[in-house]
Motif scaffolding. Structure first.
Motif, short mmCIF file in Angstrom:
data_model
loop_
_atom_site.label_atom_id
_atom_site.label_comp_id
_atom_site.label_asym_id
_atom_site.label_seq_id
_atom_site.Cartn_x
_atom_site.Cartn_y
_atom_site.Cartn_z
N GLY A 1 58.96 58.49 37.23
CA GLY A 1 58.93 59.55 38.23
C GLY A 1 58.76 59.00 39.63
O GLY A 1 58.48 57.81 39.83
N PHE A 2 58.94 59.87 40.59
CA PHE A 2 58.79 59.52 42.00
C PHE A 2 58.10 60.70 42.67
O PHE A 2 58.71 61.75 42.87
N GLY A 3 56.80 60.54 42.96
CA GLY A 3 56.05 61.69 43.45
C GLY A 3 55.87 62.69 42.33
O GLY A 3 55.22 62.42 41.32
N VAL A 4 56.49 63.87 42.47
CA VAL A 4 56.45 64.87 41.40
C VAL A 4 57.82 65.10 40.81
O VAL A 4 58.03 66.06 40.06
N CYS A 5 58.78 64.23 41.12
CA CYS A 5 60.15 64.38 40.64
C CYS A 5 60.38 63.52 39.40
O CYS A 5 60.22 62.30 39.44
N GLY A 6 60.71 64.17 38.30
CA GLY A 6 61.00 63.43 37.07
C GLY A 6 59.80 62.82 36.40
O GLY A 6 59.92 61.80 35.73
N ILE A 7 58.63 63.44 36.56
CA ILE A 7 57.43 62.88 35.94
C ILE A 7 57.24 63.44 34.52
O ILE A 7 57.70 64.54 34.21
N PRO A 8 56.56 62.69 33.65
CA PRO A 8 56.30 63.17 32.28
C PRO A 8 55.17 64.19 32.26
O PRO A 8 54.04 63.89 31.86
N GLU A 9 55.47 65.41 32.67
CA GLU A 9 54.46 66.45 32.85
C GLU A 9 53.68 66.74 31.57
O GLU A 9 52.44 66.87 31.58
N ILE B 1 50.49 52.66 36.20
CA ILE B 1 51.50 52.04 37.04
C ILE B 1 52.57 53.09 37.31
O ILE B 1 53.26 53.56 36.40
N SER B 2 52.69 53.49 38.57
CA SER B 2 53.65 54.51 38.95
C SER B 2 53.95 54.35 40.43
O SER B 2 53.15 53.78 41.17
N ASN B 3 55.09 54.87 40.86
CA ASN B 3 55.43 54.74 42.27
C ASN B 3 54.33 55.28 43.17
O ASN B 3 53.95 54.67 44.15
N ASN B 4 53.81 56.45 42.82
CA ASN B 4 52.66 57.01 43.52
C ASN B 4 52.01 58.06 42.63
O ASN B 4 52.46 58.28 41.52
N ALA B 5 50.95 58.67 43.12
CA ALA B 5 50.18 59.59 42.27
C ALA B 5 50.46 61.05 42.56
O ALA B 5 49.66 61.92 42.20
N ALA C 1 65.92 62.64 39.54
CA ALA C 1 64.84 62.49 38.56
C ALA C 1 65.01 61.21 37.75
O ALA C 1 64.14 60.84 36.96
N ARG C 2 66.13 60.53 37.97
CA ARG C 2 66.36 59.25 37.28
C ARG C 2 65.37 58.20 37.79
O ARG C 2 64.76 57.49 37.01
#
Length: 233
Positions: free
Chosen positions: A25-33, A50-54, A171-172
């Motif tokens: 994901g990136f921010g809230v786009c394409g995250i494993p909700e 480990i993620s681009n951001n929180a 979302a990729r």
């Protein structure tokens, strides 16, 4: 090998305290909700993410931060998450901020089975402190190590029962890199079909990288910052 799971609770059941997780994901786009919500409900702690951001305070990884379930966050920027910033400034959360390109390449190295990479990003800055460097063709590069995640959690648009994944538009983002890198990769999808139904030419992540897959539900698909313009009179 069974890959299809009933839901997020079943798919993440063996994630325990102290685990290291990669989250696409990136921010809230394409995250494993769905996976994140299941982790919150399970209440496990001392996680390294480990993620681009929180993302934002009340959604996605922000929910884990709110419940104090994270020990360490490895990301490329703080973003719009005020609680992330507060915990960082008060010494409540260990944070490793690294250049976004370095983050992506270290994820890729993990997926490729490479132990480390050399990158010019961060040379001459605080990022370089305590790190080994080498000079190639007259230019200095930093040695950066691959990650060692226990699990990778990703979100795709469509998937099949063999674990093949297709992401939709932006979302990729980090999802393909994270999917390659996990010792155990868990994918949640909006639509789950039988193996063979997806066009092979459209598949972004081959099923060989995916160990568990389930059909998610109730996706909010939030927008981190909504920008609008005034209509002309």
């Amino acid at each position: 090998m069974k890959k299809v799971y009933k839901n997020a609770d079943e798919a993440i059941a063996d994630i325990s305290d102290g685990s290291t997780l990669m989250l696409g994901g990136f921010g809230v786009c394409g995250i494993p909700e769905n996976c994140i919500s299941a982790l919150v409900k399970k209440g496990i702690t001392n996680l390294t993410c480990i993620s681009n951001n929180a993302g934002i305070d009340d959604f996605g990884i922000g929910l884990l931060l709110k419940k104090k379930q994270l020990k360490k966050m490895i990301a490329s920027y703080i973003g719009e998450n005020a609680e992330f910033e507060r915990q960082l400034l008060h010494g409540e959360l260990e944070v490793d901020l690294i250049p976004q390109g370095t983050l992506a390449t270290r994820c890729l190295a993990t997926g490729y089975g490479m132990p480390a990479i050399f990158t010019p990003a961060g040379v001459g800055t605080e990022v370089a402190e305590g790190k080994e460097s080498r000079v190639f063709n007259g230019k200095e590069y930093l040695l950066e190590y691959a990650f060692e995640p226990d699990f990778a959690l990703v979100k795709a648009w469509k998937g099949d029962t063999a674990g093949n994944l297709i992401y939709k538009e932006t979302a990729r983002n980090f999802n393909p890199l994270m999917a390659m890198a996990g010792k155990i990769t868990i994918a949640e999808v909006e639509e789950l079909v039988e193996a063979g139904e997806l066009d092979p030419n459209q598949i972004h992540t081959p099923g060989i990288y995916v160990h568990r897959i389930f059909k998610g539900s109730f996706y909010e698909k939030r927008i981190e910052q909504r920008t609008v313009r005034q209509l002309a009179d």
